[in-house]
Design an enzyme around this catalytic site. Structure first.
Site, mmCIF file in Angstrom:
data_model
loop_
_atom_site.group_PDB
_atom_site.id
_atom_site.type_symbol
_atom_site.label_atom_id
_atom_site.label_comp_id
_atom_site.label_asym_id
_atom_site.label_seq_id
_atom_site.Cartn_x
_atom_site.Cartn_y
_atom_site.Cartn_z
ATOM 1 N N HIS A 87 0.868 -1.403 0.014
ATOM 2 C CA HIS A 87 -0.164 0.075 -0.092
ATOM 3 C C HIS A 87 0.835 1.393 -0.024
ATOM 4 O O HIS A 87 1.912 1.234 0.779
ATOM 5 C CB HIS A 87 -0.747 0.148 1.189
ATOM 6 N N GLU A 156 -3.839 1.836 -7.111
ATOM 7 C CA GLU A 156 -4.530 3.075 -6.303
ATOM 8 C C GLU A 156 -3.494 4.178 -6.722
ATOM 9 O O GLU A 156 -2.440 4.412 -6.111
ATOM 10 C CB GLU A 156 -4.320 2.639 -5.096
HETATM 11 P P1 PGA Z 1 -9.957 5.973 0.219
HETATM 12 O O1 PGA Z 1 -8.681 4.775 0.330
HETATM 13 O O2 PGA Z 1 -11.125 5.141 -0.407
HETATM 14 O O3 PGA Z 1 -10.198 6.602 1.211
HETATM 15 O O4 PGA Z 1 -9.521 7.039 -1.037
HETATM 16 C C1 PGA Z 1 -8.558 3.786 -0.453
HETATM 17 C C2 PGA Z 1 -7.176 2.999 -0.006
HETATM 18 O O5 PGA Z 1 -5.991 3.802 0.449
HETATM 19 O O6 PGA Z 1 -7.008 1.637 -0.008
#
Ligand code: PGA
Length: 232
Positions: A87, A156
């Site tokens: 992440h 992401e």
């Molecule tokens: P968010 O976070 O939906 O608050 O943007 C997603 C994540 O970090 O997995």
């Protein structure tokens, strides 16, 4: 569609349990894949109903002298067999580099974990154009076995995480299509996924699911998001 909730440092052990009860109630009668839930380490417990609990992080060790971390032994106590690796908050805030991330990946792969492996670029990379963007994303697969059968990848973009501003549908499609050409893995999108945009995001062919932070924190809201994503 795969739905995963990342609680980050929100929720406690007790509120996580209540959350799972509520989410299962809201989703009663709805057919869906297991919902992955990543609570903080102190809230780890066995999932039930539709919810599978996974770890946001663990050290690649069974047990040992690593102050402040948890290892396989602590995950085994709750039968946890799913983990989030790579992440962006751990890559940036916790300074995890690709070498260490790959080591962690290999350790949990050896133990048969389902791994949700996160990749994503910062804004300055995105602004350099598509070629640089893919170069950056592919570099995040260094040392990672993309043929691992229990692998799910989550794309992401860092600039979309927690900002309330999701990537545009065209941008998500472009990146997901590009990744799908290279790797045949289930691919989640993450970054400000919410009730208002889940229908558009889940309609993209190359999106197999979503990893949700803020919009997953309340069971009712997340259940609404799941139902909209499934079109039920
Ligand atoms: P968010 O976070 O939906 O608050 O943007 C997603 C994540 O970090 O997995």
């Amino acid at each position: 569609m795969i739905f995963a909730a990342n609680f980050k440092t929100y929720h406690t052990r007790y509120s996580t349990k209540v959350y799972m009860e509520e989410l299962n109630n809201y989703l009663e009668g709805i057919r869906c894949e297991p919902i992955y839930l990543f609570p903080p380490a102190t809230a780890l417990q066995e999932g039930f109903g539709k919810v599978v609990v996974g770890a946001q992080n663990a050290y690649p060790i069974e047990n040992g002298a690593v102050t402040g971390e948890i290892g396989l032994m602590q995950l085994n106590e709750f039968n946890i067999k799913t983990i989030l690796i790579g992440h962006s908050e751990r890559r940036t805030l916790l300074k995890e580099n690709q070498e260490f991330i790959a080591k962690k990946f290999n350790f949990f792969k050896e133990h048969g974990f389902k791994i949700i492996y996160c990749i994503g670029e910062p804004l300055e990379v995105r602004e350099q154009g598509l070629e640089k963007l893919f170069e950056y994303l592919f570099s995040q697969f260094e040392g990672i076995d993309v043929c691992y059968e229990n692998l799910i990848v989550a794309y992401e973009p860092i600039w979309a995480i927690g900002t309330g501003v999701s990537a545009k549908v065209e941008d998500i499609k472009q990146v997901h299509d590009g990744l799908k050409k290279e790797f045949n893995v289930p691919l989640l999108y993450g970054g400000s996924v919410k009730v208002e945009n889940i229908e558009a995001i889940s309609a993209i062919d190359s999106v197999d699911g979503v990893l949700v932070g803020s919009a997953s924190l309340e069971a009712k809201n997340f259940a609404t998001l799941i139902k909209k994503g499934l079109g039920v």
